[in-house]
Design a protein around this motif. Structure first.
Motif, PDB file in Angstrom:
ATOM      1  N   UNK A  11       0.907  -1.217   0.113  1.00  0.00           N
ATOM      2  CA  UNK A  11       0.094   0.071   0.054  1.00  0.00           C
ATOM      3  C   UNK A  11       0.883   1.324   0.036  1.00  0.00           C
ATOM      4  N   UNK A  12       0.302   2.334  -0.589  1.00  0.00           N
ATOM      5  CA  UNK A  12       1.125   3.652  -0.673  1.00  0.00           C
ATOM      6  C   UNK A  12       1.031   4.197  -2.099  1.00  0.00           C
ATOM      7  N   UNK A  13       1.488   5.460  -2.106  1.00  0.00           N
ATOM      8  CA  UNK A  13       1.373   6.129  -3.382  1.00  0.00           C
ATOM      9  C   UNK A  13       2.658   6.222  -4.190  1.00  0.00           C
ATOM     10  N   UNK A  14       2.606   6.420  -5.340  1.00  0.00           N
ATOM     11  CA  UNK A  14       3.923   6.571  -6.265  1.00  0.00           C
ATOM     12  C   UNK A  14       4.484   8.069  -6.011  1.00  0.00           C
ATOM     13  N   UNK A  15       5.578   8.275  -6.483  1.00  0.00           N
ATOM     14  CA  UNK A  15       6.263   9.669  -6.617  1.00  0.00           C
ATOM     15  C   UNK A  15       5.168  10.513  -7.676  1.00  0.00           C
ATOM     16  N   UNK A  16       4.808  11.568  -7.094  1.00  0.00           N
ATOM     17  CA  UNK A  16       4.050  12.386  -7.969  1.00  0.00           C
ATOM     18  C   UNK A  16       4.808  12.887  -9.337  1.00  0.00           C
ATOM     19  N   UNK A  17       4.052  12.950 -10.270  1.00  0.00           N
ATOM     20  CA  UNK A  17       4.586  13.245 -11.666  1.00  0.00           C
ATOM     21  C   UNK A  17       3.611  14.715 -12.043  1.00  0.00           C
ATOM     22  N   UNK A  18       4.384  15.707 -12.740  1.00  0.00           N
ATOM     23  CA  UNK A  18       3.825  16.875 -13.155  1.00  0.00           C
ATOM     24  C   UNK A  18       3.014  16.462 -14.554  1.00  0.00           C
ATOM     25  N   UNK A  19       1.734  16.999 -14.464  1.00  0.00           N
ATOM     26  CA  UNK A  19       0.902  16.823 -15.462  1.00  0.00           C
ATOM     27  C   UNK A  19       0.694  18.317 -16.011  1.00  0.00           C
ATOM     28  N   UNK A  20       1.022  18.550 -17.368  1.00  0.00           N
ATOM     29  CA  UNK A  20       0.993  19.871 -18.079  1.00  0.00           C
ATOM     30  C   UNK A  20      -0.507  20.213 -18.457  1.00  0.00           C
ATOM     31  N   UNK A  21      -1.430  19.459 -18.390  1.00  0.00           N
ATOM     32  CA  UNK A  21      -2.841  19.639 -18.647  1.00  0.00           C
ATOM     33  C   UNK A  21      -3.342  18.970 -19.808  1.00  0.00           C
ATOM     34  N   UNK A  38      -5.772   3.596  -7.808  1.00  0.00           N
ATOM     35  CA  UNK A  38      -6.495   4.913  -8.141  1.00  0.00           C
ATOM     36  C   UNK A  38      -5.597   5.724  -8.508  1.00  0.00           C
ATOM     37  N   UNK A  39      -6.099   6.710  -9.619  1.00  0.00           N
ATOM     38  CA  UNK A  39      -5.233   8.035  -9.698  1.00  0.00           C
ATOM     39  C   UNK A  39      -5.760   9.191  -9.052  1.00  0.00           C
ATOM     40  N   UNK A  40      -4.814   9.994  -8.647  1.00  0.00           N
ATOM     41  CA  UNK A  40      -5.160  11.014  -7.594  1.00  0.00           C
ATOM     42  C   UNK A  40      -4.536  12.038  -8.390  1.00  0.00           C
ATOM     43  N   UNK A  41      -5.176  13.612  -8.220  1.00  0.00           N
ATOM     44  CA  UNK A  41      -4.500  14.647  -8.566  1.00  0.00           C
ATOM     45  C   UNK A  41      -4.361  15.670  -7.608  1.00  0.00           C
ATOM     46  N   UNK A  42      -3.338  16.807  -7.547  1.00  0.00           N
ATOM     47  CA  UNK A  42      -3.165  17.693  -6.558  1.00  0.00           C
ATOM     48  C   UNK A  42      -2.884  18.880  -7.086  1.00  0.00           C
ATOM     49  N   UNK A  49      -6.549  14.443  -4.516  1.00  0.00           N
ATOM     50  CA  UNK A  49      -7.983  14.158  -4.832  1.00  0.00           C
ATOM     51  C   UNK A  49      -8.328  13.076  -5.663  1.00  0.00           C
ATOM     52  N   UNK A  50      -9.113  12.016  -5.395  1.00  0.00           N
ATOM     53  CA  UNK A  50      -9.483  11.009  -6.556  1.00  0.00           C
ATOM     54  C   UNK A  50      -9.835  11.501  -7.774  1.00  0.00           C
ATOM     55  N   UNK A  51      -9.244  11.232  -9.137  1.00  0.00           N
ATOM     56  CA  UNK A  51      -9.730  11.634 -10.255  1.00  0.00           C
ATOM     57  C   UNK A  51     -11.138  10.945 -10.514  1.00  0.00           C
ATOM     58  N   UNK A  71      -0.500  17.755 -10.225  1.00  0.00           N
ATOM     59  CA  UNK A  71       0.522  16.730 -10.210  1.00  0.00           C
ATOM     60  C   UNK A  71      -0.386  15.475  -9.948  1.00  0.00           C
ATOM     61  N   UNK A  72       0.138  14.409 -10.493  1.00  0.00           N
ATOM     62  CA  UNK A  72      -0.715  13.172 -10.334  1.00  0.00           C
ATOM     63  C   UNK A  72       0.283  12.025  -9.762  1.00  0.00           C
ATOM     64  N   UNK A  73      -0.545  11.138  -8.954  1.00  0.00           N
ATOM     65  CA  UNK A  73       0.139   9.942  -8.586  1.00  0.00           C
ATOM     66  C   UNK A  73      -0.860   8.681  -8.340  1.00  0.00           C
TER      67      UNK A  73
END
Length: 89
Positions: A11-21, A38-42, A49-51, A71-73
């Protein structure tokens, strides 16, 4: 494509990646063993937040999303001793 999880077993989250949109595709596969990914955005890297259901899987799946810059993870929950899940954007 960007690999965000590679054979995750706990259990846990990946390293966040930058999403340019824009629109994107979230792919997840492997041995779930009861786990959910699950995909999450910040907007700021601190509040996540859950996508949505379209990008939350308990078996191999692919789903689309459309977001502004953020940011996505990927977050894995419910992992067991048999879980080994990978995900890409």
């Amino acid at each position: 494509m960007a690999t965000i999880l590679n054979g995750a077993t706990a259990n846990g989250s990946s390293t966040p990646v930058d999403w340019t949109g824009g629109t994107g595709t979230f792919w997840a596969w492997g041995i779930f063993g009861g786990a959910t990914i699950s995909l999450e955005a910040s907007p700021d890297g601190a509040n996540w937040f859950s996508v949505g259901q379209a990008v939350s899987f308990s078996q191999n799946g692919v789903g689309g999303f459309a977001l502004g810059p953020c940011k996505l993870r990927a977050t894995l929950s419910g992992a067991t001793g048999t879980t080994s899940v990978s995900a890409i954007l």
